[in-house]
Write a protein that holds these residues in place. Structure first.
Motif, short mmCIF file in Angstrom:
data_model
loop_
_atom_site.label_atom_id
_atom_site.label_comp_id
_atom_site.label_asym_id
_atom_site.label_seq_id
_atom_site.Cartn_x
_atom_site.Cartn_y
_atom_site.Cartn_z
N UNK A 113 30.12 -41.92 -40.88
CA UNK A 113 31.52 -42.33 -41.05
C UNK A 113 31.65 -43.34 -42.18
N UNK A 114 30.72 -44.27 -42.26
CA UNK A 114 30.78 -45.30 -43.31
C UNK A 114 30.75 -44.65 -44.69
N UNK A 115 29.91 -43.63 -44.88
CA UNK A 115 29.82 -43.00 -46.20
C UNK A 115 31.03 -42.11 -46.49
N UNK A 116 31.58 -41.46 -45.48
CA UNK A 116 32.78 -40.67 -45.73
C UNK A 116 33.97 -41.57 -46.05
N UNK A 117 34.04 -42.72 -45.41
CA UNK A 117 35.10 -43.69 -45.75
C UNK A 117 34.90 -44.21 -47.17
N UNK A 118 33.64 -44.40 -47.56
CA UNK A 118 33.36 -44.86 -48.92
C UNK A 118 33.81 -43.81 -49.94
N UNK A 119 33.57 -42.52 -49.63
CA UNK A 119 34.02 -41.45 -50.52
C UNK A 119 35.54 -41.49 -50.69
N UNK A 120 36.26 -41.75 -49.60
CA UNK A 120 37.72 -41.79 -49.66
C UNK A 120 38.22 -43.06 -50.33
N UNK A 121 37.47 -44.12 -50.23
CA UNK A 121 37.83 -45.35 -50.96
C UNK A 121 37.74 -45.10 -52.46
N UNK A 122 36.73 -44.33 -52.87
CA UNK A 122 36.58 -43.99 -54.29
C UNK A 122 37.64 -43.00 -54.75
N UNK A 123 38.02 -42.06 -53.87
CA UNK A 123 39.00 -41.04 -54.24
C UNK A 123 39.69 -40.56 -52.97
N UNK A 124 40.92 -41.06 -52.74
CA UNK A 124 41.64 -40.67 -51.53
C UNK A 124 42.04 -39.20 -51.53
N UNK A 125 41.97 -38.54 -52.67
CA UNK A 125 42.30 -37.12 -52.76
C UNK A 125 41.08 -36.23 -52.61
N UNK A 126 39.94 -36.80 -52.25
CA UNK A 126 38.73 -36.00 -52.06
C UNK A 126 38.82 -35.37 -50.68
N UNK A 127 39.34 -34.14 -50.63
CA UNK A 127 39.84 -33.58 -49.38
C UNK A 127 38.74 -33.32 -48.35
N UNK A 128 37.58 -32.83 -48.80
CA UNK A 128 36.55 -32.49 -47.82
C UNK A 128 36.09 -33.70 -47.03
N UNK A 129 36.19 -34.90 -47.62
CA UNK A 129 35.75 -36.10 -46.91
C UNK A 129 36.61 -36.37 -45.68
N UNK A 130 37.90 -36.07 -45.76
CA UNK A 130 38.77 -36.25 -44.59
C UNK A 130 38.30 -35.37 -43.45
N UNK A 131 38.01 -34.10 -43.75
CA UNK A 131 37.58 -33.17 -42.70
C UNK A 131 36.24 -33.60 -42.13
N UNK A 132 35.30 -33.95 -42.99
CA UNK A 132 33.97 -34.34 -42.52
C UNK A 132 34.04 -35.61 -41.68
N UNK A 133 34.90 -36.53 -42.06
CA UNK A 133 35.04 -37.75 -41.27
C UNK A 133 35.64 -37.44 -39.90
N UNK A 134 36.56 -36.45 -39.87
CA UNK A 134 37.09 -36.03 -38.58
C UNK A 134 36.01 -35.50 -37.66
N UNK A 135 35.07 -34.70 -38.22
CA UNK A 135 33.93 -34.21 -37.42
C UNK A 135 33.15 -35.36 -36.80
N UNK A 136 32.92 -36.40 -37.60
CA UNK A 136 32.12 -37.51 -37.10
C UNK A 136 32.85 -38.28 -36.01
N UNK A 137 34.15 -38.44 -36.16
CA UNK A 137 34.91 -39.13 -35.11
C UNK A 137 34.92 -38.31 -33.81
N UNK A 138 34.88 -36.98 -33.93
CA UNK A 138 34.75 -36.15 -32.72
C UNK A 138 33.41 -36.45 -32.03
N UNK A 139 32.36 -36.55 -32.84
CA UNK A 139 31.04 -36.87 -32.28
C UNK A 139 31.04 -38.23 -31.58
#
Length: 646
Positions: free
Chosen positions: A393-419
């Protein structure tokens, strides 16, 4: 597509070179990079190009050096303006490169003054193609299209920068639609007045296409998709080499039918061919026709990393992970410092699974650039595979901090929050993903999964149906839809959906590989070959709930038959055909089916069949206690009835 002649190849090279220069001049660096990579993807050597120049003196581009003279416009009035503004333009571009966006805009267009934070009404914009004019715009007619674009684009980037600063933390209270780019209204008004003065959408005036592109982006931000599509179409017709405009246009297409509808409005050149391949990949249309198109255009650009990436992604969407892995591995070896789309490669390695390769990819990406969104997603996937979900989650949030339009990071972060069982954060992450890209079936599926965990089955059904509409050949999607129908009490719909899962499963040749998803998904990994026993068992249970015992018994028998592999004659009505043989052996599901059939035989007083099935269960070592109890009950009934063998 036929092979190009030497003259056509030279002309195509010249146009691509012109595109690189034009996009760099306007600080559209991603489009410039894309065109530059394509420019270097030809099969011919530089010597071939020199020979072509020598042998084609009549070529329209052969006057002088074909790699120069693109600094100024070919149109005389624009060229005069560009020459006059050139020193100031160079200074403004330098400010842009140093990320001093407001200073860049003010250098070229002093009339740009701070605006009020007005939210534009998207409904009124859709009803009227032209918004109200703001105050007069002094000096615009004396500005070239190139300078006007750079000034307005700089203002747009300044607004985006302030928007990100105001948004603060990812998924925070001010993140998302709450925070707006406050420069959009002013930019929209300027562009509307400028383009309207030149005839609007019906204009036949000479244009470079970049202002139309910027207007399309602004309209997209205002949710005016129909008008944005019209201006983007106009942009790609005026300037077909700006890949950014094609990407924005692709984001507006939600189906293959929409792609076919706009085809007749596109320019008839190689860029439309590229666009069709890209859209087909984005819409998951992995057909033989699309692969043939890639083969044809690869004859012209055999060294194109873009085309190889599209081919690999098509294999990825078709669940052909081995082929996709091979293509990405070859791409990484030939372009070791290229990180574009490598986050998709990490998804492939995640689901194969191949932790050593994923670890190597993460190491390579981290060495190249630790602060690229792609790198953060790759490392996040690696930590997820190691079950370190907090770090992921920390790295996916970092990806979105660098680029909020990096769409796959939103989906991948959702997977981790499900876990992590953080359902609300997962739902919000998936919602941000679908808001930005409505073609992301994984995010739609994740939303359904989140609401399912909250026991909101009607909501889950809606989102699962959106996912299956995008991926109709993924059995896992149909199983999710069927499960939601069952939880909503719509048994016949659930049965039909499970049967669709059987049909979809028959198209999977790789033994049950399914879409990239969270391992917490209870349906993941249960979808197998042509007739999956788990799906058959669920269909049988639904028939039992519907009091259709004959159908339930038939599907239980078919579930049991998967141990040895069914014959075609064994299939009940409505079940898809499958090849005979190829059994899966004894599993927990087939043992549960055997127990159900044993009990059903007991109810029907078929003592012999009940005894056989119960004794088989005792040998299987599954459900042994219930099987022994059933054997005792059968023996007691036989003795009570005075049957032989008592």
């Amino acid at each position: 597509m036929a092979t190009l002649s030497a003259e056509q190849t030279l002309q195509l090279r010249t146009q691509l070179h012109q595109a690189v220069v034009a996009c760099n001049d306007r600080c559209l660096y991603r489009s410039a990079k894309w065109a530059a990579e394509l420019l270097n993807a030809f099969a011919e050597s530089e010597q071939d190009l020199d020979n072509a120049s020598d042998t084609e003196p009549s070529s329209p581009t052969s006057e002088g050096d074909p790699w120069t003279n693109f600094q100024f416009s070919q149109e005389s009035h624009e060229a005069r303006l560009e020459r006059r503004e050139y020193p100031k333009f160079l200074m403004a571009k330098s400010f842009f490169d140093c990320r001093e966006f407001d200073r860049c805009a003010a250098t070229l267009l002093p009339s740009l003054v701070p605006q009020k934070p007005i939210i534009r009404d998207a409904t009124n914009m859709a009803a009227k193609s032209k918004p109200k004019r703001s105050e007069p715009l002094p000096g615009l007619p004396q500005l070239s299209q190139r300078s006007l674009f750079l000034a307005l684009y700089a203002k747009y980037m300044a607004g985006e920068k302030r928007k990100e600063e105001d948004s603060e933390m990812i998924l925070g209270p001010t993140d998302g639609a709450v925070t707006l780019n406050k420069e959009l209204t002013r930019i929209s008004n300027i562009l509307d007045e400028y383009l309207s003065a030149r005839g609007g959408l019906q204009s036949t005036h000479e244009s470079q296409g970049f202002l139309e592109y910027l207007y399309g982006i602004v309209l997209l931000k205002g949710k005016n998709d129909a008008l944005a599509k019209a201006w983007l179409l106009k942009s790609v017709n005026h300037c077909p080499w700006n890949w950014g405009a094609w990407q924005e246009l692709a984001d507006l297409l939600n189906s293959a039918e929409e792609l076919n509808e706009i085809t007749e409005h596109l320019p008839q050149n190689i860029m439309t061919f590229m666009f069709h391949i890209y859209c087909s990949q984005e819409l998951f249309q992995s057909t033989e026709k699309v692969h043939n198109e890639i083969n044809q255009i690869s004859n012209i650009f055999p060294n194109s990393a873009f085309l190889q990436t599209q081919r690999a992604l098509l294999h990825y969407h078709s669940k052909e992970f081995e082929e996709a892995d091979g293509l990405f591995a070859d791409l990484l070896s030939r372009h070791p410092y290229r990180l574009d789309s490598m986050d998709s490669y990490s998804n492939i390695l995640y689901v194969m699974p191949s932790r050593p390769k994923l670890a190597y990819l993460a190491s390579v990406a981290s060495t190249i650039d630790k602060f690229r969104p792609e790198t953060c997603c790759i490392i996040g996937n690696y930590y997820s595979q190691c079950s370190e979900h907090e770090k992921a989650v920390m790295y996916f949030r970092r990806a979105l901090t660098l680029d909020r339009q990096f769409l796959s990071a939103w989906t991948l972060m959702g997977h981790e929050y499900i876990e992590l069982k953080n359902t609300q954060a997962a739902i919000e992450s998936y919602r941000r993903a679908v808001d930005a890209n409505r073609k992301d079936y994984r995010a739609w599926y994740g939303l359904g999964q989140g609401y399912e965990l909250l026991d909101m089955h009607s909501y889950a059904l809606f989102y699962f149906q959106r996912a299956v509409a995008l991926q109709p050949w993924d059995p896992k999607m149909w199983m999710a839809v069927a499960n939601s129908f069952a939880n909503c009490g719509r048994l016949q719909n659930a049965i039909r959906s499970y049967k669709r899962a059987l049909v979809a499963g028959s198209y999977l040749d790789n033994g049950g590989a399914v879409s990239f998803t969270s391992s917490a998904d209870p349906l993941a990994g249960s979808v197998g070959g042509a007739l999956d026993p788990e799906i058959l068992y669920q269909i049988a249970l639904l028939y039992e709930r519907d009091n259709s015992m004959d159908e339930a018994s038939a599907y239980m028998e078919l579930t049991l038959a998967q141990e040895e592999g069914p014959d075609e004659d064994d299939l009940p009505p409505g079940a898809p055909l499958s090849s005979a043989g190829g059994g899966i052996g004894i599993t927990q599901t087939t043992s549960k089916a055997r127990l159900w059939l044993a009990k059903w035989s007991f109810v029907k007083q078929d003592w012999q069949r009940a005894s056989e099935l119960a004794n088989e269960l005792c040998q299987d070592g599954v459900e042994v206690e219930e099987a022994k109890a059933l054997v005792r009950d059968v023996r007691a009934r036989l003795e009570a009835d005075g049957h032989i063998g008592g």
